[in-house]
Scaffold this motif. Structure first.
Motif, PDB file in Angstrom:
ATOM      1  N   ILE B 147       0.761  -1.281   0.154  1.00 31.31           N
ATOM      2  CA  ILE B 147      -0.162   0.030  -0.030  1.00 31.31           C
ATOM      3  C   ILE B 147       0.833   1.178  -0.129  1.00 31.31           C
ATOM      4  O   ILE B 147       0.507   2.169  -0.563  1.00 31.31           O
ATOM      5  CB  ILE B 147      -1.068   0.003   0.998  1.00 31.31           C
ATOM      6  CG1 ILE B 147      -1.870  -0.994   0.932  1.00 31.31           C
ATOM      7  CG2 ILE B 147      -1.604   1.272   1.312  1.00 31.31           C
ATOM      8  CD1 ILE B 147      -2.761  -1.441   2.395  1.00 31.31           C
ATOM      9  N   VAL B 276      -1.966   6.736  -4.999  1.00 30.01           N
ATOM     10  CA  VAL B 276      -0.434   7.227  -5.018  1.00 30.01           C
ATOM     11  C   VAL B 276       0.129   6.303  -3.837  1.00 30.01           C
ATOM     12  O   VAL B 276      -0.376   6.240  -2.819  1.00 30.01           O
ATOM     13  CB  VAL B 276      -0.396   8.565  -4.828  1.00 30.01           C
ATOM     14  CG1 VAL B 276       0.838   9.336  -5.609  1.00 30.01           C
ATOM     15  CG2 VAL B 276      -1.559   9.301  -5.002  1.00 30.01           C
ATOM     16  N   ARG B 277       1.591   6.294  -3.868  1.00 27.95           N
ATOM     17  CA  ARG B 277       2.018   5.734  -2.700  1.00 27.95           C
ATOM     18  C   ARG B 277       3.471   6.757  -2.225  1.00 27.95           C
ATOM     19  O   ARG B 277       3.949   6.973  -3.114  1.00 27.95           O
ATOM     20  CB  ARG B 277       2.364   4.203  -3.082  1.00 27.95           C
ATOM     21  CG  ARG B 277       1.499   3.332  -3.680  1.00 27.95           C
ATOM     22  CD  ARG B 277       2.083   1.884  -4.026  1.00 27.95           C
ATOM     23  NE  ARG B 277       3.099   1.623  -4.709  1.00 27.95           N
ATOM     24  CZ  ARG B 277       3.954   0.712  -4.807  1.00 27.95           C
ATOM     25  NH1 ARG B 277       3.421  -0.480  -4.233  1.00 27.95           N
ATOM     26  NH2 ARG B 277       4.955   0.598  -5.493  1.00 27.95           N
ATOM     27  N   ASP B 280       6.668   5.802  -4.054  1.00 20.47           N
ATOM     28  CA  ASP B 280       6.706   6.340  -5.270  1.00 20.47           C
ATOM     29  C   ASP B 280       6.862   7.903  -5.301  1.00 20.47           C
ATOM     30  O   ASP B 280       7.403   8.526  -6.240  1.00 20.47           O
ATOM     31  CB  ASP B 280       5.239   6.062  -6.169  1.00 20.47           C
ATOM     32  CG  ASP B 280       5.392   4.290  -6.058  1.00 20.47           C
ATOM     33  OD1 ASP B 280       6.283   3.660  -5.943  1.00 20.47           O
ATOM     34  OD2 ASP B 280       4.059   3.987  -6.327  1.00 20.47           O
ATOM     35  N   MET B 281       6.500   8.487  -4.403  1.00 22.07           N
ATOM     36  CA  MET B 281       6.525  10.081  -4.256  1.00 22.07           C
ATOM     37  C   MET B 281       8.123  10.391  -3.834  1.00 22.07           C
ATOM     38  O   MET B 281       8.602  11.530  -3.905  1.00 22.07           O
ATOM     39  CB  MET B 281       5.640  10.651  -2.921  1.00 22.07           C
ATOM     40  CG  MET B 281       4.294  10.273  -3.368  1.00 22.07           C
ATOM     41  SD  MET B 281       3.274  11.287  -1.947  1.00 22.07           S
ATOM     42  CE  MET B 281       1.838  10.303  -2.054  1.00 22.07           C
TER      43      MET B 281
END
Lengths: 441, 508
Positions: B147, B276-277, B280-281
């Motif tokens: 998640i 969005v995770r 990944d940011m």
């Protein structure tokens, strides 16, 4: 796909229309596409609550929960009456938020006020907070008060404190730069002066200690107070019902694990960090505190108080970062202590004492070796010349959780710490002793 | 007070209409005591009594038994039941409390947490006896990592704040091993109070980065305070204003350019599940509040659970002992090679972890996305619906929550954010978060969550309109609210000035 969202397709359309949008994905259109996951999360969901319960029950059944529990070490298998279970499961308590709006939170606030009263009576202290996470976090907060009050960073810990508490204290000491010095308990008692200097902020002792036996706090307190250090005591709350209240014999801060007053073993949590201290230290108290006051109509009301200590107001100047605590467990403890009452808690202590001493005498008859010949309540340590992990595994096969293995810090000697509570019957104890004889001989 | 409002939606309407929110004061349990009245009964163990006093020296023992209470079971059950009637809760009505994600807590999770095969396990049992528990923990860790887009996680932290401190200690250990000399952590001026408090306890100093006119981290302000001394930044995204930090990639690059790490405060994760995770940011450390996003009940202020997930480079530093799945299918504990140590007495708030896993499995990937979508839809609907009464502090699309500013209203009419909050209590709604974030004047922070229906939102909005209308007509009257609640506005100053924190200090 099961869900708890109440939106009908028509409502979703209506709401999107109100926002001038055509689709749900437009709600996320301001997020750069490069950041979006662009796929479904990779895990398998289930179809209903019934599927979840059935699948997780199957998983749970691989736990050996039929083993009769002779393990303690801060977590005790005690009787919990139906009244405590049902009252503490009331959804008004369970699904409430932190009582920041006292007008609609009197239930939790008053229960916490009653809890605070019970804890101060047990520990002989003046003030108890509304709870911390567990016994070890209560110890960490106590250490932090001492170092911040004394402006010095050295804390002396007795070796006989639960080793997991000491490990937690070690972890958090890396952030506060606290020097934790572990000293053998017998050395502390024989020659405390040797371990205290002008840099010592506190001395921490546990009774009954992790090996189960009692420590005479009054032998230590005069020297500690002479040097102006804080005396921090870790004590089991049921033990506190029969032992001299630490707060009355020199302890400045008394902490403990509240699990034995109403909480199931729960594989270690949620438990309850008990935290209490002398009134003049209250400005340093970590976490929430409930006080009694009046409302606009002069009716008695309860409210969280001395809020200026807390992180949301003091921010980086706060001496604790605690926000969410274990309120439901504190409410549970208030319920359990009300149910037990003055006579009940003594009976729990007495019955546990009788069970453990009966177990001790039966083991003695079979020539098992005890690590210490000292007074204890319901927990003591056995010494074996065999591998203790193997004994624990073999006892599990026989249907018993035999105890908890501990390693003495300095000698590296290993013991099996065994507890018996008011829940253990004579026949369970007899079978335990027989099984232990069988597998060790 | 004879209000005749008929409740339309279960979410609110009138506090007096909630059947059991009684306003009669309840005495303390101590006032029910009668000497020699007994409540408890214990198991017959078949063991002869061995008197404590006969075996333990007097020097250890109390002179007098501890005085708790002497009440009947019937009286104590009535007492705590009546207390529960004086308590608002999610099960009674809506809790649009910003930043706290007070969503509905599914009942089946209560049942899950009461299964004996989980609940009765001693935490000191060897791994061979708790294979089921370890599987729950390993499975939950894996899903939480999926998640959040992270590699591994610790489930030990008992709450968000403990997770924050854990994250900071992870940072510290990593920097030390890299020979980085770092002493500051950057946090935005909109951050939760736990962030700066945790920074101090983690042995760092706080540097504050400003917020720009759009409600995001001000990149210029960030650049101006960025240097090699910066150990990392603590952010939540969406931030506490309910806004997505669209420049997050650039923020991450800036922080990483000075060898800093990014810490994600998971308080607002409910907005972005499956969308969005944090990983990944560019975030390196993420804490989650299972009692927010994953619906474990708040319990009146706890227990929570604050697992911390990390990226690959930090996995060796995670707290231990850590449940792991071995190649042969056996579950065991492992201490990571550079572990920062133990965080919890045992394994964390295990039953809370179990509830969260049940909740996540129930929803599945699509269901989790649906949660976030409906949470964001609700917040945006409420923002627009209220814009003529109390506008949002920043006029941008919001995520799962919206911060309104009653500054203009307050200047024009004298109605404060606090007045609206207190009046809402009378309407049967829990108040929103007020005066937070600190940078918004007269802030009212609403987070409806995904489990409230359009009917409830409409009623909430109507209630707010009505309060403002009434306040404009008679300001003094709304300053007196609430009137229908178990108690009215309380004298907090008195409570602090003359501290009564136990029954025994009454009348001192």
């Amino acid at each position: 796909m099961p869900t708890f969202t109440p939106h009908t397709p028509e409502e979703i359309k209506q709401m999107l229309g109100f926002l001038g949008l055509d689709s749900i994905s437009e709600l996320y259109s301001h997020i750069p596409d490069s950041l979006k996951l662009g796929r479904q999360l990779a895990f398998q969901g289930l179809d209903s609550e019934f599927d979840v319960l059935s699948e997780l029950s199957l998983t749970g059944e691989t736990n050996i929960n039929s083993a009769i529990c002779f393990a303690g070490y801060g977590a005790y298998d005690r009787l919990i009456p139906a009244a405590t279970k049902q009252l503490s499961a009331r959804s008004e308590f369970v699904t409430a938020y932190t009582p920041y709006q006292p007008e609609v939170a009197q239930g939790v606030l008053q229960a916490i006020f009653e809890y605070q009263t019970f804890i101060t009576r047990l520990y002989g202290t003046d003030i108890a907070n509304a709870s911390l996470y567990d016994g070890s976090s209560a110890l960490v907060e106590a250490i932090n008060i001492a170092t911040s009050l004394r402006g010095s960073k050295k804390v002396v810990l007795s070796e006989s404190i639960f080793h997991n508490y000491r490990q937690v204290a070690d972890t958090f000491s890396k952030g506060t730069d606290t020097e934790i010095v572990t000293v053998k308990e017998s050395d502390l008692i024989e020659d405390l002066e040797r371990f205290i200097d002008s840099k010592t902020a506190a001395v921490v002792v546990q009774t009954p200690n992790r090996y189960g036996y009692l420590v005479d706090l009054e032998e230590l307190s005069p020297t500690i107070s002479k040097h102006g250090c804080l005396f921090i005591v870790v004590m089991d709350p049921i033990a506190a019902s029969v032992l001299k209240p630490p707060g009355k014999i020199g302890a400045d801060i008394v902490v403990g694990e509240g699990q034995p007053i109403g909480m199931p073993l729960s594989y270690g949590g949620p438990y309850l960090g008990l935290f209490s201290l002398r009134e003049d230290l209250v400005r340093k108290l970590p976490g929430r505190l409930v006080g009694r006051t009046y409302d606009l109509d002069s009716k008695i009301a309860y409210v969280t108080t001395l809020r200026s200590r807390e992180q949301d107001i003091r921010r980086e100047k706060a001496s604790s970062n605690v926000c969410t605590n274990q309120t439901l467990m504190a409410v549970t403890a208030a319920i359990q202590l009300s149910w037990l009452g003055t006579s009940g808690i003594l009976k729990v202590a007495q019955n546990s004492f009788s069970a453990a001493h009966y177990l001790h005498s039966e083991l003695h008859k079979h020539d098992f070796e005890f690590a210490y010949d000292k007074p204890f309540l319901w927990e003591f340590s056995l010494r074996f010349n065999q591998n203790i992990d193997k004994i624990i595994d073999a006892m599990l096969e026989e249907g018993f959780l035999a105890g908890v293995k501990v390693t003495e810090e300095f000698s590296k000697e290993e013991f099996l710490v065994v507890a018996a509570t008011e829940k253990r019957t004579r026949s369970e104890i007899d079978s335990y002793v027989n099984a232990l004889v069988k597998i060790t001989r | 007070m004879s209000e005749t409002n008929i409740r339309k939606a279960p979410g609110g309407g009138n506090a007096a209409s909630i059947p059991l929110m009684g306003n009669k004061a309840e005495p303390t349990i101590f006032e029910f005591t009668k000497t020699h009245r007994k409540s408890s009964n214990l198991l017959n163990q078949g063991i002869e009594k061995i008197d404590i006093r006969s075996a333990v020296a007097d020097k250890y023992l109390r002179d007098e038994p501890v005085n708790l209470v002497e009440v009947s079971e019937r009286d104590m059950v009535a007492h705590f039941t009546r207390l529960s009637h004086r308590q608002y809760s999610v099960d009674l009505g809506a809790y649009p409390l910003g930043s706290c994600t007070m969503k509905y807590n599914p009942k089946f999770c209560d049942e899950l947490a009461s299964l004996g095969c989980f609940k009765n396990m001693h935490p000191g049992a060897p791994a061979s006896a708790v294979q089921g528990w370890l599987k729950v923990m390993v499975d939950l860790e894996q899903i939480l990592c999926e998640i959040t887009g992270m590699s591994q996680a610790t489930l030990q932290p008992a709450a968000g704040a403990q997770g924050e401190l854990t994250g900071l200690l992870l940072m510290k250990a990593w920097h030390k091993d890299q020979d980085h000399r770092k002493s500051t952590i950057i946090i935005p001026d909109s951050a939760h109070g736990t962030n700066p408090a945790s920074v101090t306890l983690g042995g760092y100093k706080v540097k504050t980065v400003g917020t720009n006119e759009l409600g995001s981290v001000d990149l210029e302000s960030l650049k101006s305070i960025l240097n090699e001394d910066v150990a990392g930044i603590m952010l939540t995204n969406p931030n506490t204003l309910g806004l997505f930090e669209e420049d997050i990639v650039e923020v991450a690059q800036l922080i990483h350019s000075v060898n800093g790490l990014l810490y994600y405060d998971g308080a607002n994760l409910n907005a972005i599940l499956g969308k969005v995770r944090p990983g990944d940011m560019g975030f390196d450390i993420v804490h989650l509040n299972l009692h927010k996003t994953f619906a474990t009940p708040h319990g009146g202020g706890g227990p929570g659970a604050g697992p911390v997930a990390v990226s690959e480079r930090l996995i060796d530093y995670l707290p231990g002992p850590k449940p792991v799945l071995l190649d042969d299918g056996y579950y065991d504990f492992k201490i990571p090679s550079n572990s920062i140590g133990r965080i919890h007495s045992w394994h964390g708030n295990s039953l809370v972890l179990l509830r969260a896993l049940g909740y996540i499995l129930f929803h599945g990937p699509k269901g989790l996305e649906n949660i976030s979508e409906m949470a964001v839809l609700n917040a945006n609907w409420l923002k627009k619906r209220l814009e003529s009464t109390i506008p949002a502090a920043y006029d941008r699309p919001v995520m799962h929550e919206v911060v309104l500013s009653a500054q203009k209203l307050s200047k024009e009419s004298g109605i404060k954010a606090l007045d609206i909050a207190k009046a809402l209590l009378d309407k049967g709604f829990h108040a929103p978060t007020v005066y937070f974030p600190l940078l918004v004047h007269e802030a009212l922070m609403f987070e409806p969550t995904e489990t409230e229906s359009l009917d409830t939102l409409e009623e909430l909005a109507e209630s707010i309109d009505m309060i403002v209308e009434d306040g404009k007509k008679d300001l003094e009257a709304i300053k007196q609210l609430p009137k229908n609640t178990p108690v009215r506005r309380v004298d907090e100053a008195l409570a602090a000035r003359k501290l009564i924190a136990t029954f025994d200090s009454i009348g001192d």
